[in-house]
Design a protein around this motif. Structure first.
Motif, PDB file in Angstrom:
ATOM      1  N   VAL A 175      13.548  10.029   8.148  1.00 14.52           N
ATOM      2  CA  VAL A 175      12.493   9.098   7.752  1.00 14.52           C
ATOM      3  C   VAL A 175      11.606   8.757   8.946  1.00 14.52           C
ATOM      4  CG1 VAL A 175      12.042   6.742   6.949  1.00 14.52           C
ATOM      5  CG2 VAL A 175      13.781   8.152   5.818  1.00 14.52           C
ATOM      6  N   ARG A 176      12.219   8.579  10.108  1.00 13.20           N
ATOM      7  CA  ARG A 176      11.422   8.237  11.289  1.00 13.20           C
ATOM      8  C   ARG A 176      10.413   9.329  11.618  1.00 13.20           C
ATOM      9  NH1 ARG A 176      11.179   8.476  16.811  1.00 13.20           N
ATOM     10  NH2 ARG A 176      12.910   9.931  17.037  1.00 13.20           N
ATOM     11  N   ARG A 177      10.793  10.590  11.459  1.00 13.26           N
ATOM     12  CA  ARG A 177       9.877  11.699  11.736  1.00 13.26           C
ATOM     13  C   ARG A 177       8.679  11.686  10.799  1.00 13.26           C
ATOM     14  NH1 ARG A 177      14.748  14.671  12.187  1.00 13.26           N
ATOM     15  NH2 ARG A 177      14.456  15.502  10.068  1.00 13.26           N
ATOM     16  N   LEU A 178       8.905  11.179   9.589  1.00  9.97           N
ATOM     17  CA  LEU A 178       7.859  11.222   8.575  1.00  9.97           C
ATOM     18  C   LEU A 178       7.100   9.909   8.407  1.00  9.97           C
ATOM     19  CD1 LEU A 178      10.022  13.022   5.863  1.00  9.97           C
ATOM     20  CD2 LEU A 178       8.158  14.070   7.164  1.00  9.97           C
ATOM     21  N   ALA A 179       7.565   8.861   9.077  1.00 11.36           N
ATOM     22  CA  ALA A 179       7.069   7.522   8.760  1.00 11.36           C
ATOM     23  C   ALA A 179       5.813   7.105   9.506  1.00 11.36           C
ATOM     24  CB  ALA A 179       8.167   6.493   9.024  1.00 11.36           C
ATOM     25  N   ALA A 180       5.419   7.829  10.546  1.00 12.90           N
ATOM     26  CA  ALA A 180       4.284   7.379  11.360  1.00 12.90           C
ATOM     27  C   ALA A 180       3.030   7.188  10.517  1.00 12.90           C
ATOM     28  CB  ALA A 180       4.026   8.356  12.497  1.00 12.90           C
ATOM     29  N   ASP A 181       2.722   8.170   9.674  1.00  7.88           N
ATOM     30  CA  ASP A 181       1.523   8.066   8.845  1.00  7.88           C
ATOM     31  C   ASP A 181       1.659   6.935   7.831  1.00  7.88           C
ATOM     32  OD1 ASP A 181      -1.075   9.082   7.809  1.00  7.88           O
ATOM     33  OD2 ASP A 181       0.136   9.528   6.033  1.00  7.88           O
ATOM     34  N   ALA A 182       2.866   6.774   7.303  1.00  7.63           N
ATOM     35  CA  ALA A 182       3.082   5.706   6.332  1.00  7.63           C
ATOM     36  C   ALA A 182       2.851   4.336   6.949  1.00  7.63           C
ATOM     37  CB  ALA A 182       4.503   5.790   5.767  1.00  7.63           C
ATOM     38  N   PHE A 183       3.357   4.116   8.135  1.00  7.87           N
ATOM     39  CA  PHE A 183       3.156   2.823   8.779  1.00  7.87           C
ATOM     40  C   PHE A 183       1.692   2.616   9.147  1.00  7.87           C
ATOM     41  CE2 PHE A 183       7.776   2.791   9.279  1.00  7.87           C
ATOM     42  CZ  PHE A 183       8.046   1.473   8.971  1.00  7.87           C
ATOM     43  N   ALA A 184       0.974   3.697   9.430  1.00  5.51           N
ATOM     44  CA  ALA A 184      -0.456   3.596   9.719  1.00  5.51           C
ATOM     45  C   ALA A 184      -1.232   3.162   8.473  1.00  5.51           C
ATOM     46  CB  ALA A 184      -0.989   4.917  10.242  1.00  5.51           C
ATOM     47  N   PRO A 219       0.795  -1.235   0.000  1.00  3.84           N
ATOM     48  CA  PRO A 219       0.000   0.000   0.000  1.00  3.84           C
ATOM     49  C   PRO A 219       0.827   1.285   0.000  1.00  3.84           C
ATOM     50  CG  PRO A 219      -0.849  -1.563   1.610  1.00  3.84           C
ATOM     51  CD  PRO A 219       0.471  -2.083   1.159  1.00  3.84           C
ATOM     52  N   LEU A 220       2.129   1.187   0.338  1.00  5.82           N
ATOM     53  CA  LEU A 220       2.962   2.383   0.408  1.00  5.82           C
ATOM     54  C   LEU A 220       3.672   2.693  -0.907  1.00  5.82           C
ATOM     55  CD1 LEU A 220       4.634   2.154   3.933  1.00  5.82           C
ATOM     56  CD2 LEU A 220       2.465   3.207   3.261  1.00  5.82           C
ATOM     57  N   ARG A 221       3.663   1.775  -1.842  1.00 11.07           N
ATOM     58  CA  ARG A 221       4.360   2.010  -3.106  1.00 11.07           C
ATOM     59  C   ARG A 221       3.676   3.146  -3.858  1.00 11.07           C
ATOM     60  NH1 ARG A 221       6.313  -3.925  -5.276  1.00 11.07           N
ATOM     61  NH2 ARG A 221       7.097  -4.652  -3.264  1.00 11.07           N
ATOM     62  N   GLY A 222       4.464   4.100  -4.274  1.00  6.36           N
ATOM     63  CA  GLY A 222       3.934   5.276  -4.958  1.00  6.36           C
ATOM     64  C   GLY A 222       3.622   6.427  -4.028  1.00  6.36           C
ATOM     65  N   HIS A 223       3.664   6.198  -2.708  1.00  4.80           N
ATOM     66  CA  HIS A 223       3.423   7.260  -1.732  1.00  4.80           C
ATOM     67  C   HIS A 223       4.746   7.927  -1.350  1.00  4.80           C
ATOM     68  CE1 HIS A 223      -0.870   6.559  -0.811  1.00  4.80           C
ATOM     69  NE2 HIS A 223      -0.596   5.303  -1.130  1.00  4.80           N
ATOM     70  N   SER A 224       4.657   9.174  -0.927  1.00  9.41           N
ATOM     71  CA  SER A 224       5.839   9.923  -0.506  1.00  9.41           C
ATOM     72  C   SER A 224       5.808  10.159   0.990  1.00  9.41           C
ATOM     73  CB  SER A 224       5.900  11.279  -1.223  1.00  9.41           C
ATOM     74  OG  SER A 224       5.976  11.111  -2.615  1.00  9.41           O
ATOM     75  N   LEU A 225       6.969  10.237   1.596  1.00 10.96           N
ATOM     76  CA  LEU A 225       7.101  10.676   2.979  1.00 10.96           C
ATOM     77  C   LEU A 225       7.442  12.160   2.931  1.00 10.96           C
ATOM     78  CD1 LEU A 225       9.175   7.822   4.681  1.00 10.96           C
ATOM     79  CD2 LEU A 225       6.711   7.983   4.353  1.00 10.96           C
ATOM     80  N   GLY A 226       6.463  13.000   3.232  1.00  9.48           N
ATOM     81  CA  GLY A 226       6.707  14.434   3.155  1.00  9.48           C
ATOM     82  C   GLY A 226       7.141  14.836   1.762  1.00  9.48           C
ATOM     83  N   SER A 227       8.275  15.546   1.689  1.00 12.46           N
ATOM     84  CA  SER A 227       8.785  16.016   0.401  1.00 12.46           C
ATOM     85  C   SER A 227       9.756  15.033  -0.242  1.00 12.46           C
ATOM     86  CB  SER A 227       9.487  17.365   0.600  1.00 12.46           C
ATOM     87  OG  SER A 227      10.596  17.214   1.486  1.00 12.46           O
ATOM     88  N   LEU A 228       9.941  13.852   0.357  1.00 13.44           N
ATOM     89  CA  LEU A 228      10.879  12.879  -0.201  1.00 13.44           C
ATOM     90  C   LEU A 228      10.308  12.248  -1.472  1.00 13.44           C
ATOM     91  CD1 LEU A 228      12.132  11.042   3.019  1.00 13.44           C
ATOM     92  CD2 LEU A 228      13.044  13.093   1.922  1.00 13.44           C
TER      93      LEU A 228
END
Length: 263
Positions: free
Chosen positions: A251-260, A164-173
């Protein structure tokens, strides 16, 4: 067994039971452990030989194999409690192997008192061996590997096996792209510079213990979204593998939403 002897064992097992079946699996040699979770006779035979030989060489050590655990989940408890243990992933990237991709590997790690002290990855179709020992660095086919940090002015590139995370960005990354769907290839590719960080949802010791040691010994960081470092016996879900401390922190700062969003 010394470090070279374990690697020689892995190569011999691959040559005996894995490589002869690559792109030659017969009817009945591929099964499902669970829907979509494949296992082959190569996995089963490889694990049996590796477990037998490691147990003979280290009779006081507990050997945790992926296939054994799939039929007896209590092995995880015994592994966590063991003073001395080995993990065995007999064919990492089984789906790749079944579908004829060379991106598969044999992986072994040694754990003492809850800490990975040695790790091995053998990629039989690529002919590449990765070896690490705590405090002695990471080696690719006998050459020392050091992963350079991501430059400050370059956004780190991430890969993931979390669909589900493929194609998604972490913030501006940059947007996450698919990994090689094989920890025995993912971790080495990060050390080679093909990616700067990896996100994983699941945490099985046989998948992550060897590569985590190698990345750390090469200068990288492996930890969890809550900031705790990776431990081969903690089994904490959610793993961030990063080329350097700065990338891990960002990445850790931005990853919470991604892991959710991972499921």
């Amino acid at each position: 067994m010394d470090t070279d002897q374990v690697l020689d064992l892995m190569k011999a097992v691959a040559a005996e039971v894995i490589t002869p079946r690559f792109r030659s699996l017969a009817d009945g040699e591929v099964m499902e452990k669970n829907p979509g979770d494949l296992v082959t006779v190569a996995d089963q035979e490889s694990e049996a030989i590796l477990t037998r030989e490691l147990s003979a060489a280290f009779p006081d050590a507990f050997v945790l194999g992926e296939e054994r655990t799939s039929t007896d989940p209590t092995t995880l408890d015994r592994y966590v409690e063991a003073e001395h243990a080995f993990t065995v992933d007999p064919v990492d990237g089984t789906k790749n192997f079944v579908h004829g991709s060379p991106d598969h590997a044999v992986m072994v790690s040694e754990i003492r008192r809850g800490e990975t002290v040695r790790g091995w990855i053998w990629q039989p179709e690529h002919g590449v061996a990765w070896v690490a020992e705590k405090g002695s660095g990471t080696w690719r086919n006998g050459e020392r590997v050091v992963r350079e940090p991501v430059p400050d002015d370059v956004p780190p590139r991430g890969v993931t096996s979390i669909w589900p995370l493929r194609g998604h960005s972490l913030g501006s990354l940059p947007a996450l792209v698919g990994s090689w769907v094989c920890c025995g290839v993912d971790y080495p590719r990060l050390m080679e510079g093909a990616a700067d960080y990896i996100l994983y949802a699941r945490n099985s010791p046989w998948d992550h213990s060897p590569g985590a040691l190698m990345v750390r010994e090469a200068g990288g960081v492996v930890g969890h979204p809550d900031g705790t470092p990776y431990s081969p016996t903690a089994l904490t879900p959610g793993i961030i593998v990063a080329a350097d401390k700065g990338t891990y922190a960002a990445v850790r700062r931005l990853a919470a939403d991604a892991f959710a969003r991972r499921s």
